[in-house]
Write an enzyme that holds these catalytic residues in place. Structure first.
Site, PDB file in Angstrom:
ATOM      1  N   CYS A  58      -1.127  -3.516 -17.345  1.00 39.91           N
ATOM      2  CA  CYS A  58      -0.462  -4.222 -16.141  1.00 39.91           C
ATOM      3  C   CYS A  58       0.926  -4.702 -16.923  1.00 39.91           C
ATOM      4  O   CYS A  58       1.151  -5.090 -17.925  1.00 39.91           O
ATOM      5  CB  CYS A  58      -0.979  -5.328 -15.813  1.00 39.91           C
ATOM      6  SG  CYS A  58      -0.200  -6.037 -14.347  1.00 39.91           S
ATOM      7  N   CYS A  74       2.552 -13.496 -16.726  1.00 41.57           N
ATOM      8  CA  CYS A  74       1.069 -13.631 -16.410  1.00 41.57           C
ATOM      9  C   CYS A  74       0.549 -13.716 -18.120  1.00 41.57           C
ATOM     10  O   CYS A  74       0.918 -13.095 -18.958  1.00 41.57           O
ATOM     11  CB  CYS A  74       0.569 -12.196 -15.735  1.00 41.57           C
ATOM     12  SG  CYS A  74      -1.162 -12.382 -15.575  1.00 41.57           S
ATOM     13  N   CYS A 100       3.784  -8.768  -0.301  1.00 42.25           N
ATOM     14  CA  CYS A 100       3.098  -9.167  -1.678  1.00 42.25           C
ATOM     15  C   CYS A 100       3.827 -10.076  -2.473  1.00 42.25           C
ATOM     16  O   CYS A 100       5.081  -9.569  -2.784  1.00 42.25           O
ATOM     17  CB  CYS A 100       2.885  -7.933  -2.339  1.00 42.25           C
ATOM     18  SG  CYS A 100       2.118  -8.081  -4.089  1.00 42.25           S
ATOM     19  N   GLU A 144       9.265 -11.256  -8.368  1.00 43.22           N
ATOM     20  CA  GLU A 144       9.325 -10.000  -7.476  1.00 43.22           C
ATOM     21  C   GLU A 144       8.512 -10.514  -6.174  1.00 43.22           C
ATOM     22  O   GLU A 144       7.295 -10.949  -6.249  1.00 43.22           O
ATOM     23  CB  GLU A 144       9.220  -8.605  -8.114  1.00 43.22           C
ATOM     24  CG  GLU A 144       8.585  -8.821  -9.229  1.00 43.22           C
ATOM     25  CD  GLU A 144       8.203  -7.439  -9.807  1.00 43.22           C
ATOM     26  OE1 GLU A 144       8.939  -7.023 -10.860  1.00 43.22           O
ATOM     27  OE2 GLU A 144       7.163  -6.865  -9.309  1.00 43.22           O
ATOM     28  N   CYS A 179       2.894  -3.933 -10.237  1.00 40.02           N
ATOM     29  CA  CYS A 179       2.962  -5.373 -10.517  1.00 40.02           C
ATOM     30  C   CYS A 179       4.133  -5.791 -11.970  1.00 40.02           C
ATOM     31  O   CYS A 179       3.716  -4.925 -12.822  1.00 40.02           O
ATOM     32  CB  CYS A 179       1.766  -6.054 -10.947  1.00 40.02           C
ATOM     33  SG  CYS A 179       0.562  -6.003  -9.607  1.00 40.02           S
ATOM     34  N   CYS A 238      -3.838  -8.013 -19.040  1.00 36.01           N
ATOM     35  CA  CYS A 238      -4.650  -6.678 -18.997  1.00 36.01           C
ATOM     36  C   CYS A 238      -3.721  -5.554 -19.651  1.00 36.01           C
ATOM     37  O   CYS A 238      -2.677  -5.593 -19.359  1.00 36.01           O
ATOM     38  CB  CYS A 238      -4.715  -6.521 -17.279  1.00 36.01           C
ATOM     39  SG  CYS A 238      -5.692  -7.810 -16.679  1.00 36.01           S
TER      40      CYS A 238
END
Ligand code: SAH
Length: 343
Positions: free
Chosen positions: A117, A110, A103, A90, A334, A114
């Site tokens: 997230c 990922c 962005c 994205e 995100c 975290c």
């Protein structure tokens, strides 16, 4: 399979196009990067037979548009883009009164884990190539151009940890900065990291003065370890020292991002400890009210908690801003769009 020329440096293009003379590579680079030409037939300063030959061997490909979501106020647009091998990433376009930015994502998924997230929800697939990251930027640039606007800045703050994809990131940044490409000033580029200390030092040594943004989110090791697993490898003390060193070496103020999560890290005591650990640093704090993620058991802070936190920092010597909420209605946090669509 045709070889994709998009994302090659001029030197790579010269090599790829041998035995053509170097000036041909220059002409083709200008078409690709300055004029967003995707079709060799449109390169009318090249002989017709060369255009035909190039079309048979090469392609110029950025990404496929999979989904577009516009915020109600029209200021934020999120795109899900399809890449080679079925991957999807994205990007978010933001139209501010002080300029337009994009962005971009640096990885597919990922692995940093975290707690708050959405990018981690589907695990980690792969790093993006320099060409794919540049493609995200060019995609945005074309959209802005179509609106009679200009792309002013780039933030690498989408899905992924950019410093885990260091070599391709640097390659992309150097290409983006080249005059034959977008000629973007390093000062207009922000890299956001969860705090990979050795890679922050490596970034400093690259001597490209991009703005560094460090996701802090907690003022002590105990809480930070609970929210961000990376803190077990590189604790706050070494992270703050690396941030300070980056600021001193580049002369660029470091931004510390601090997500305010209701009841977790948003009290006056947290603000007090944050002000203490940042005192004396060439730094700003960017406060980000937590953007709810369905799958995560956290809640946003109250407006009052945000205001108080902000006020405390600013009256205790720490320059703080509150991130304007943009695009909550397009799942702009995100990884949220990707996580929702790739069910
Ligand atoms: N891996 C890099 C860049 C991607 S995250 C980093 O950690 O900085 C970009 C920023 O968005 C980080 O500060 C991240 O912590 C924050 N973020 C992630 N999920 C969020 C959410 N649900 N609400 C608000 N901010 C979020």
């Amino acid at each position: 399979m045709k070889k994709n020329l998009f994302g090659l440096t001029l030197a790579d293009l010269e090599r790829e196009l041998l035995p053509l003379p170097k000036f041909r590579a220059k002409q083709i680079a200008a078409h690709i990067y300055k004029h967003a030409v995707k079709n060799f037939d449109a390169m009318n300063d090249l002989p017709k037979n060369l255009r035909t030959e190039l079309s048979s061997r090469f392609e110029i490909k950025i990404a496929d548009l999979l989904k577009r979501l516009d915020s109600r106020d029209g200021l934020t647009t999120k795109f899900l883009l399809g890449l080679a091998g079925g991957a999807a990433v994205e990007i978010v376009l933001m139209r501010h009164d002080y300029g337009n930015s994009v962005c971009i994502s640096s990885q597919v998924g990922c692995q940093m884990g975290c707690a708050f997230c959405a990018s981690t929800l589907k695990g980690f697939e792969r790093n993006l190539t320099a060409a794919e990251m540049l493609g995200e930027i060019f995609f945005a640039e074309e959209i802005f151009r179509g609106e009679g606007k200009k792309l002013d800045s780039v933030v690498v703050m989408g899905t992924g940890e950019p410093l885990m994809n260091f070599d391709e990131l640097i390659k992309m940044l150097r290409l983006l900065h080249e005059d034959y490409c977008l000629g973007m000033s390093y000062r207009k580029i922000t890299i956001s990291t969860c705090g990979l200390v050795p890679a922050i030092k490596k970034l400093r040594d690259e001597k490209i003065p991009v703005t560094l943004s460090i996701s802090l989110h907690a003022p002590d090791d105990k809480l930070r370890c609970a929210l961000m697993p990376i803190n077990s490898a590189f604790g706050l003390k070494s992270l703050l020292a690396a941030g300070d060193d980056y600021a001193q070496s580049t002369g660029r103020r470091v931004t510390y991002e601090y997500i305010l999560i209701g009841g977790v890290n948003d009290t006056e005591e947290h603000a007090r400890r944050l002000a203490k650990i940042l005192s004396g640093q060439l730094a700003n704090v960017n406060l980000i009210p937590f953007n709810p993620v369905d799958e995560k058991n956290f809640r946003p802070p109250t407006n009052n908690a945000v205001k108080k936190f902000f006020h405390f920092l600013n009256t205790h010597g720490i320059g703080a801003t509150i991130r304007k909420e943009m695009g909550a209605d397009v799942n702009a946090a995100c990884g949220q769009l990707r996580a929702k669509i790739l069910v």
